[in-house]
Design an enzyme around this catalytic site. Structure first.
Site, PDB file in Angstrom:
ATOM      1  N   TYR A   4     -38.428  -6.027  -0.978  1.00 13.67           N
ATOM      2  CA  TYR A   4     -37.904  -4.734  -1.456  1.00 13.67           C
ATOM      3  C   TYR A   4     -37.910  -3.705  -0.323  1.00 13.67           C
ATOM      4  O   TYR A   4     -36.886  -3.093  -0.027  1.00 13.67           O
ATOM      5  CB  TYR A   4     -38.753  -4.253  -2.624  1.00 13.67           C
ATOM      6  CG  TYR A   4     -38.252  -2.982  -3.278  1.00 13.67           C
ATOM      7  CD1 TYR A   4     -37.044  -2.955  -3.965  1.00 13.67           C
ATOM      8  CD2 TYR A   4     -39.014  -1.814  -3.238  1.00 13.67           C
ATOM      9  CE1 TYR A   4     -36.593  -1.786  -4.582  1.00 13.67           C
ATOM     10  CE2 TYR A   4     -38.578  -0.655  -3.855  1.00 13.67           C
ATOM     11  CZ  TYR A   4     -37.368  -0.640  -4.528  1.00 13.67           C
ATOM     12  OH  TYR A   4     -36.927   0.513  -5.138  1.00 13.67           O
ATOM     13  N   ASN A  19     -41.680   7.444  -7.357  1.00 11.19           N
ATOM     14  CA  ASN A  19     -41.907   6.998  -8.745  1.00 11.19           C
ATOM     15  C   ASN A  19     -41.309   7.930  -9.786  1.00 11.19           C
ATOM     16  O   ASN A  19     -41.742   9.065  -9.919  1.00 11.19           O
ATOM     17  CB  ASN A  19     -43.407   6.944  -9.057  1.00 11.19           C
ATOM     18  CG  ASN A  19     -44.053   5.721  -8.456  1.00 11.19           C
ATOM     19  OD1 ASN A  19     -43.416   4.681  -8.364  1.00 11.19           O
ATOM     20  ND2 ASN A  19     -45.298   5.863  -8.024  1.00 11.19           N
ATOM     21  N   ASN A  67     -46.324   0.520 -18.367  1.00 12.88           N
ATOM     22  CA  ASN A  67     -47.480  -0.353 -18.601  1.00 12.88           C
ATOM     23  C   ASN A  67     -48.545   0.348 -19.428  1.00 12.88           C
ATOM     24  O   ASN A  67     -49.026  -0.174 -20.429  1.00 12.88           O
ATOM     25  CB  ASN A  67     -48.093  -0.688 -17.237  1.00 12.88           C
ATOM     26  CG  ASN A  67     -48.251  -2.162 -17.053  1.00 12.88           C
ATOM     27  OD1 ASN A  67     -47.728  -2.946 -17.844  1.00 12.88           O
ATOM     28  ND2 ASN A  67     -48.983  -2.541 -16.036  1.00 12.88           N
ATOM     29  N   TYR A  88     -55.791  -1.116 -11.477  1.00 15.83           N
ATOM     30  CA  TYR A  88     -56.096  -1.992 -10.343  1.00 15.83           C
ATOM     31  C   TYR A  88     -56.982  -1.254  -9.348  1.00 15.83           C
ATOM     32  O   TYR A  88     -56.813  -0.055  -9.125  1.00 15.83           O
ATOM     33  CB  TYR A  88     -54.798  -2.480  -9.690  1.00 15.83           C
ATOM     34  CG  TYR A  88     -53.991  -3.334 -10.649  1.00 15.83           C
ATOM     35  CD1 TYR A  88     -54.351  -4.656 -10.888  1.00 15.83           C
ATOM     36  CD2 TYR A  88     -52.925  -2.791 -11.371  1.00 15.83           C
ATOM     37  CE1 TYR A  88     -53.648  -5.436 -11.807  1.00 15.83           C
ATOM     38  CE2 TYR A  88     -52.219  -3.567 -12.288  1.00 15.83           C
ATOM     39  CZ  TYR A  88     -52.581  -4.884 -12.499  1.00 15.83           C
ATOM     40  OH  TYR A  88     -51.898  -5.642 -13.411  1.00 15.83           O
ATOM     41  N   GLY A  89     -57.937  -1.981  -8.769  1.00 11.22           N
ATOM     42  CA  GLY A  89     -58.905  -1.359  -7.853  1.00 11.22           C
ATOM     43  C   GLY A  89     -59.802  -0.432  -8.649  1.00 11.22           C
ATOM     44  O   GLY A  89     -60.067  -0.655  -9.841  1.00 11.22           O
ATOM     45  N   THR A 119     -53.483   7.001  -5.379  1.00  9.37           N
ATOM     46  CA  THR A 119     -52.706   8.084  -5.993  1.00  9.37           C
ATOM     47  C   THR A 119     -51.223   7.744  -6.084  1.00  9.37           C
ATOM     48  O   THR A 119     -50.706   6.965  -5.294  1.00  9.37           O
ATOM     49  CB  THR A 119     -52.846   9.399  -5.210  1.00  9.37           C
ATOM     50  OG1 THR A 119     -52.216   9.244  -3.944  1.00  9.37           O
ATOM     51  CG2 THR A 119     -54.303   9.802  -5.053  1.00  9.37           C
ATOM     52  N   ARG A 120     -50.591   8.358  -7.070  1.00 11.01           N
ATOM     53  CA  ARG A 120     -49.136   8.304  -7.193  1.00 11.01           C
ATOM     54  C   ARG A 120     -48.689   9.682  -7.668  1.00 11.01           C
ATOM     55  O   ARG A 120     -49.471  10.432  -8.252  1.00 11.01           O
ATOM     56  CB  ARG A 120     -48.689   7.275  -8.250  1.00 11.01           C
ATOM     57  CG  ARG A 120     -49.006   5.830  -7.926  1.00 11.01           C
ATOM     58  CD  ARG A 120     -48.198   5.294  -6.762  1.00 11.01           C
ATOM     59  NE  ARG A 120     -48.471   3.880  -6.527  1.00 11.01           N
ATOM     60  CZ  ARG A 120     -49.476   3.424  -5.789  1.00 11.01           C
ATOM     61  NH1 ARG A 120     -50.298   4.258  -5.192  1.00 11.01           N
ATOM     62  NH2 ARG A 120     -49.640   2.120  -5.631  1.00 11.01           N
ATOM     63  N   ASP A 136     -50.838  -2.878  -1.746  1.00 12.57           N
ATOM     64  CA  ASP A 136     -50.613  -1.789  -2.698  1.00 12.57           C
ATOM     65  C   ASP A 136     -50.861  -0.464  -1.970  1.00 12.57           C
ATOM     66  O   ASP A 136     -51.937  -0.269  -1.414  1.00 12.57           O
ATOM     67  CB  ASP A 136     -51.613  -1.946  -3.858  1.00 12.57           C
ATOM     68  CG  ASP A 136     -51.223  -1.105  -5.059  1.00 12.57           C
ATOM     69  OD1 ASP A 136     -50.075  -1.218  -5.493  1.00 12.57           O
ATOM     70  OD2 ASP A 136     -52.084  -0.345  -5.547  1.00 12.57           O
TER      71      ASP A 136
END
Ligand code: NAD
Length: 316
Positions: A146, A175, A191, A205-206, A211-212, A272
């Site tokens: 990607y 995002n 999700n 995860y983690g 951050t996002r 990630d």
């Protein structure tokens, strides 16, 4: 009539919202999509719209959908689940498919805007990310199908601009979430929404400290429209600079859905990105754009859609 716009990938999440926006502004719209990850149900409400047309085509083959004034090239699997499953198709649409779309732009002298991504920055060493940052991408990792496809898309777009005078624009999307996202595409908001609405544990995860920044779809679309009308040819970040940890986001979704779900922690997948936040100074200065919808509002605006999608989806 304002002119005819081609949207590749128009049966997908962002492309279908763009159809609505362009039709709303008086354009006629032709969607070209092979339905690899998109759905006709996203366009169902346009079935009787005389200014709308759908052509089932794969842009990885040369195509000609007739004269167009504007092109929005959005065809590309976008979620990690989709581009992992369709890795070769992702590389092809970013490369050979993009050549074909640019050839249409060149033939009809259409204004062209392509959707690129914050993934061009990879796992960034600079934070927040400015357009001038060249990125830190693993060219052979699992996400490279990607990330590198999109970096190539940007390169070929700039080449057509420089060598063939194509009137091109590049948006680096961060995002984005909202109605019409697939609930199984592995992205954070769908999700969490699905898990919370089903009362299942939310998977983080983690340690969830990565951050996002999440942009609501109506803000994102407004950014695309402003960029399409501008004379800026180099990439522009469009995204929401309000940064949340994944854990905070999970907690917000639980609060807004009123769910009793708990949070489950799982190991972090390879490559990630740990930090992701757009620097939108350029969008503010050049386009006069900034997002208006905060995360809680956007999640509330999306709730009915996700409720319906969860009900429609059989639990395996
Ligand atoms: N949604 C986001 O947060 C986000 C973030 C960064 C970049 N983007 C970019 O925005 C664009 C749209 O993303 P989305 O979230 O709407 O994804 P999506 O999967 O919902 O839409 C992509 C569409 O492209 C179509 N498509 C794929 N390959 C094709 C081909 N060869 N020929 C014709 N159609 C093809 C799919 O069927 C689908 O309808 C993509 O280019 C993506 O990389 C999205």
């Amino acid at each position: 009539m304002k002119g005819r716009a081609l949207i590749t990938g128009g049966a997908g999440f962002l492309g279908s919202h763009l159809c609505d926006a362009l039709l709303g502004e008086g354009y006629s719209v032709v969607v070209v999509d092979n339905l690899l990850t998109g759905r006709l149900s996203n366009l169902e409400h346009l079935r009787n719209e005389p200014r709308f047309e759908f052509q089932k085509l794969d842009v990885n083959q040369p195509f000609d959908c007739g004269p167009v004034d504007y092109i929005f090239h959005f065809a590309c699997p976008a979620s990690p689940v989709d581009y992992t499953e369709h890795g070769i198709a992702t590389l092809k649409v970013g490369s050979v498919g993009t050549f074909h779309v640019l050839d249409v732009a060149r033939k009809y002298q259409a204004k062209y805007l392509v959707s690129s991504t914050s993934e061009c920055y990879g796992d960034p060493l600079e934070h927040p990310q400015k357009e001038s940052y060249w990125g830190y991408v693993n060219p052979v990792g699992p996400r490279s199908v990607y990330d590198e496809a999109k970096r190539f898309t940007e390169a070929v777009t700039m080449a057509y601009h420089r060598y063939h005078n194509v009137d091109a624009r590049i948006v680096r999307i961060f995002n984005t979430y909202g109605p019409r996202m697939q609930i199984n595409d592995g992205r954070v908001v769908p999700n969490f929404m699905k898990q919370a609405l089903r009362g299942e544990p939310l998977t983080v995860y983690g340690d969830g400290g990565q951050t996002r920044s999440f942009c609501y779809v109506s803000d994102e679309i407004e950014g695309f429209l402003r960029l399409s009308r501008s004379d800026e040819h180099l990439p522009v970040n469009i995204g929401n600079p309000n940064e949340f940890t994944i854990l905070e986001c999970a907690q917000r979704v639980i609060a807004i859905t009123g769910s009793k779900s708990r949070i489950d922690f799982k190991p972090l997948p390879p490559d990630d990105p740990k930090l992701r936040r757009p620097d939108i100074t350029k969008a503010r200065e050049v386009l006069g754009w900034e997002p208006k919808v905060d995360l809680d509002t956007g999640l509330r605006l999306s709730l009915d859609y996700f409720r319906g999608a969860v009900i429609a989806e059989p639990v395996l």
